[in-house]
Design a protein around this motif. Sequence first.
Motif, mmCIF file in Angstrom:
data_model
loop_
_atom_site.group_PDB
_atom_site.id
_atom_site.type_symbol
_atom_site.label_atom_id
_atom_site.label_comp_id
_atom_site.label_asym_id
_atom_site.label_seq_id
_atom_site.Cartn_x
_atom_site.Cartn_y
_atom_site.Cartn_z
ATOM 1 N N GLY A 179 0.825 -1.203 0.000
ATOM 2 C CA GLY A 179 0.000 0.000 0.000
ATOM 3 C C GLY A 179 0.858 1.250 0.000
ATOM 4 N N LEU A 180 1.914 1.212 0.788
ATOM 5 C CA LEU A 180 2.850 2.322 0.858
ATOM 6 C C LEU A 180 3.508 2.575 -0.502
ATOM 7 C CD1 LEU A 180 3.232 3.399 3.816
ATOM 8 C CD2 LEU A 180 5.621 2.717 3.548
ATOM 9 N N TRP A 181 3.943 1.483 -1.108
ATOM 10 C CA TRP A 181 4.584 1.594 -2.420
ATOM 11 C C TRP A 181 3.606 2.128 -3.457
ATOM 12 C CZ3 TRP A 181 9.473 1.813 -3.406
ATOM 13 C CH2 TRP A 181 10.383 1.177 -2.536
ATOM 14 N N ALA A 182 2.377 1.622 -3.397
ATOM 15 C CA ALA A 182 1.363 2.076 -4.352
ATOM 16 C C ALA A 182 1.158 3.580 -4.227
ATOM 17 C CB ALA A 182 0.056 1.330 -4.134
ATOM 18 N N THR A 183 1.128 4.068 -2.968
ATOM 19 C CA THR A 183 0.973 5.507 -2.756
ATOM 20 C C THR A 183 2.157 6.266 -3.336
ATOM 21 O OG1 THR A 183 0.099 4.806 -0.632
ATOM 22 C CG2 THR A 183 0.241 7.183 -1.022
ATOM 23 N N LEU A 184 3.355 5.738 -3.087
ATOM 24 C CA LEU A 184 4.555 6.394 -3.596
ATOM 25 C C LEU A 184 4.518 6.485 -5.123
ATOM 26 C CD1 LEU A 184 7.484 7.496 -3.045
ATOM 27 C CD2 LEU A 184 8.256 5.175 -3.533
ATOM 28 N N PHE A 185 4.187 5.352 -5.757
ATOM 29 C CA PHE A 185 4.164 5.354 -7.222
ATOM 30 C C PHE A 185 3.032 6.212 -7.766
ATOM 31 C CE2 PHE A 185 6.915 1.552 -7.031
ATOM 32 C CZ PHE A 185 7.889 2.029 -7.875
ATOM 33 N N ALA A 186 1.924 6.252 -7.035
ATOM 34 C CA ALA A 186 0.822 7.126 -7.465
ATOM 35 C C ALA A 186 1.293 8.574 -7.459
ATOM 36 C CB ALA A 186 -0.379 6.946 -6.544
ATOM 37 N N ALA A 187 2.064 8.945 -6.419
ATOM 38 C CA ALA A 187 2.573 10.316 -6.343
ATOM 39 C C ALA A 187 3.521 10.598 -7.509
ATOM 40 C CB ALA A 187 3.289 10.527 -5.012
ATOM 41 N N SER B 47 3.584 9.115 -10.362
ATOM 42 C CA SER B 47 2.794 9.135 -11.592
ATOM 43 C C SER B 47 2.153 10.494 -11.815
ATOM 44 C CB SER B 47 1.696 8.077 -11.559
ATOM 45 O OG SER B 47 2.250 6.819 -11.399
ATOM 46 N N LEU B 48 1.647 11.086 -10.734
ATOM 47 C CA LEU B 48 1.020 12.401 -10.853
ATOM 48 C C LEU B 48 2.036 13.431 -11.321
ATOM 49 C CD1 LEU B 48 -1.403 12.655 -7.808
ATOM 50 C CD2 LEU B 48 -1.949 12.391 -10.228
ATOM 51 N N ILE B 49 3.249 13.367 -10.740
ATOM 52 C CA ILE B 49 4.306 14.280 -11.183
ATOM 53 C C ILE B 49 4.603 14.023 -12.663
ATOM 54 C CG2 ILE B 49 6.735 14.924 -10.881
ATOM 55 C CD1 ILE B 49 6.415 14.082 -7.932
ATOM 56 N N TRP B 50 4.568 12.748 -13.032
ATOM 57 C CA TRP B 50 4.924 12.358 -14.400
ATOM 58 C C TRP B 50 3.981 12.953 -15.435
ATOM 59 C CZ3 TRP B 50 9.526 10.402 -14.113
ATOM 60 C CH2 TRP B 50 10.114 9.892 -15.252
ATOM 61 N N ILE B 51 2.685 12.947 -15.122
ATOM 62 C CA ILE B 51 1.755 13.470 -16.133
ATOM 63 C C ILE B 51 1.533 14.974 -15.978
ATOM 64 C CG2 ILE B 51 0.507 11.332 -16.661
ATOM 65 C CD1 ILE B 51 -1.672 12.334 -14.754
ATOM 66 N N PHE B 52 2.188 15.576 -14.974
ATOM 67 C CA PHE B 52 1.967 17.001 -14.737
ATOM 68 C C PHE B 52 2.222 17.878 -15.974
ATOM 69 C CE2 PHE B 52 3.594 21.173 -13.363
ATOM 70 C CZ PHE B 52 2.405 21.684 -12.865
ATOM 71 N N PHE C 199 0.847 1.819 -13.485
ATOM 72 C CA PHE C 199 1.985 2.723 -13.370
ATOM 73 C C PHE C 199 2.900 2.615 -14.584
ATOM 74 C CE2 PHE C 199 1.114 2.117 -8.703
ATOM 75 C CZ PHE C 199 0.440 3.315 -8.597
ATOM 76 N N ARG C 200 3.050 1.379 -15.056
ATOM 77 C CA ARG C 200 3.853 1.163 -16.244
ATOM 78 C C ARG C 200 3.326 2.007 -17.399
ATOM 79 N NH1 ARG C 200 4.684 -4.966 -18.269
ATOM 80 N NH2 ARG C 200 2.794 -4.458 -19.386
ATOM 81 N N SER C 201 2.016 1.988 -17.567
ATOM 82 C CA SER C 201 1.400 2.744 -18.661
ATOM 83 C C SER C 201 1.651 4.234 -18.525
ATOM 84 C CB SER C 201 -0.109 2.526 -18.685
ATOM 85 O OG SER C 201 -0.394 1.167 -18.641
ATOM 86 N N VAL C 202 1.522 4.753 -17.294
ATOM 87 C CA VAL C 202 1.704 6.185 -17.092
ATOM 88 C C VAL C 202 3.130 6.593 -17.440
ATOM 89 C CG1 VAL C 202 1.749 8.030 -15.371
ATOM 90 C CG2 VAL C 202 -0.084 6.336 -15.342
ATOM 91 N N PHE C 203 4.106 5.821 -16.955
ATOM 92 C CA PHE C 203 5.496 6.184 -17.215
ATOM 93 C C PHE C 203 5.846 6.087 -18.700
ATOM 94 C CE2 PHE C 203 6.093 4.814 -12.672
ATOM 95 C CZ PHE C 203 6.282 6.103 -12.208
ATOM 96 N N PHE C 204 5.192 5.191 -19.391
ATOM 97 C CA PHE C 204 5.518 4.996 -20.804
ATOM 98 C C PHE C 204 4.926 6.083 -21.699
ATOM 99 C CE2 PHE C 204 4.821 3.154 -25.012
ATOM 100 C CZ PHE C 204 6.113 2.836 -25.323
#
Lengths: 278, 284
Positions: free
Chosen positions: A9-17, A19-24, B105-110
Amino acid sequence: MSERMKHSGLWATLFAAISLIWIFPIVLVLINSFKDKTYISQNAFSIPLGKAFVGMSNYTRGVERTNLIESFGWTVVVTVGSVALILLCTSMCAWWIVRVDNAAAKTLYLLFLFNMIVPFQMVMFTLSKIADMLSLNTPWGLWVLYLGFGAGLAVFIFTGVVKSIPQELEEAAMIDGASVPRIFFEIVVPIMRPSIISVAILQTMWIWNDFLLPYLTLDMSKYKTMPIAIQYLKGGYGSVDMGAMMGCLVLAIVPIVVFYIVCQKYIIKGVMAGAVKG
Amino acid sequence: MITMVGKAIRKWWGVFALPTFAAFVIGFLIPFVMGIYLSFTKFTTVTNARWVGLRNFSGVFSDKEFIHALILTVAFTVVTTIIVNVVGFSIAYMLTKTLKGSNLFRSVFFMPNLIGGIVLGYIWLLLLNGVLSYWGRSITFSGTYGFWGMVLLVSWQQIGYMMIIYIAGLQSMPGDVIEASSVDGANGSQTMFQVIIPLMMPSITVCSFLTVTNGFKLFDQNLALTNGAPSNNSELLALNIYRTFYGRVGFEGVGQAKAVVFFIIVAAIVLIQNRLTTSKEVTA
């Protein structure tokens, strides 16, 4: 178990964060596409409210100034035609190379391999001159140029696949009296199908986004692809109407996102197939 | 030895091999050979070429802007190759380890990978100028700004792509090898550097190859983000070649010679890297 759950769950939250930066950057373009152009350069991070909000006017102005709808059409024509031609011709050629396997076939194969290490700048000037001379400066002329310049990777991937197909099937069909084209289209092509999809994805990603080849070869007064239309928004002296630009960027990204959502599974596979080119 | 099928197919060359070959001759072979020839001549159009020997090449290496672009491109390639591969590998490793390489997540990063260089360039022009405007500056303030702007852009674009390749590599790695190493008492970093990374060499080969060549050939992003500004300080090789051809009258021969040099460098990188990395691969 619960410890692990909490962990993931912790990791999922981290990656979600992340991801948000990624699509910013993309979200930022979307936000600014509704903002008046003077506000875009003053404060790119503000939310378009009140006077700054201009509705769809960036979109209408962008589409008008770039003729984006027409460019979209030409991009589709160029991409679909080129990819179809590449798939058909190079898969046939790869089968011929592997099965014939004489000196001519081997030379041909080496030439295609060589093609893969030559950067476009090496041929850009001469290619654009030849395209003019042979009147290949049209969207359908580009089909031929893309087939020629992009043949290397496609032939390389396809020959790899054909090599792994046992010849017995083809021999049996031949003894049964099937013609050569029939053997290819009814036996070989179905086996090659996954790799054909991968190559289609790879070439689509390349040709849809390609800027320099169509820019140098196409007749700019008649045909522009989307990347070219967007680049043309940048007027003389480097000034850009950032409002119209934002509208165009969003409209350019939307088809890609749709394509991605529809073909995601194949895109990931295509990437893997392209990765063998080392 | 020629097989039965081979014999039957051979005479179908006109249908199977010729179309691709003909397009290949027009779209690649002739332009390539002509390109080599023209690099030894002075010309403005293809028809008025006059042989000048190696003069174009000496022009290439006495061109300060070309040397600057060459150094900048090498630096850019080194920096992006390291960042993209280290970050891509790390994300891939953590994703496979903790969330089994979660598809979402894979999809978002790609995602950024599918967007073309011109569009990417303008997306980042907005973002970077937006940030820099707080200090009253812009991306074209100096060559250093442009350089790091492009590094950010390219990292954002390519990390997802390399991550996909690394995830596939990690997922196909035999699990018992890692277990065995931990039974043998290897600690975390020993497992990483002495077991996982050697086993991942094939993926690392492919990814570093792709990032190096992508870095060297970068053009669209450079054109859209900075267009070389200020005064060619953020100009990479591909853009330098382009502008020699189309921006400076009378320099077509030098431009073509630059293109030949560029081709030789890219080809050499590919060949050296191929040799180096295939010898380092390890199988479990």
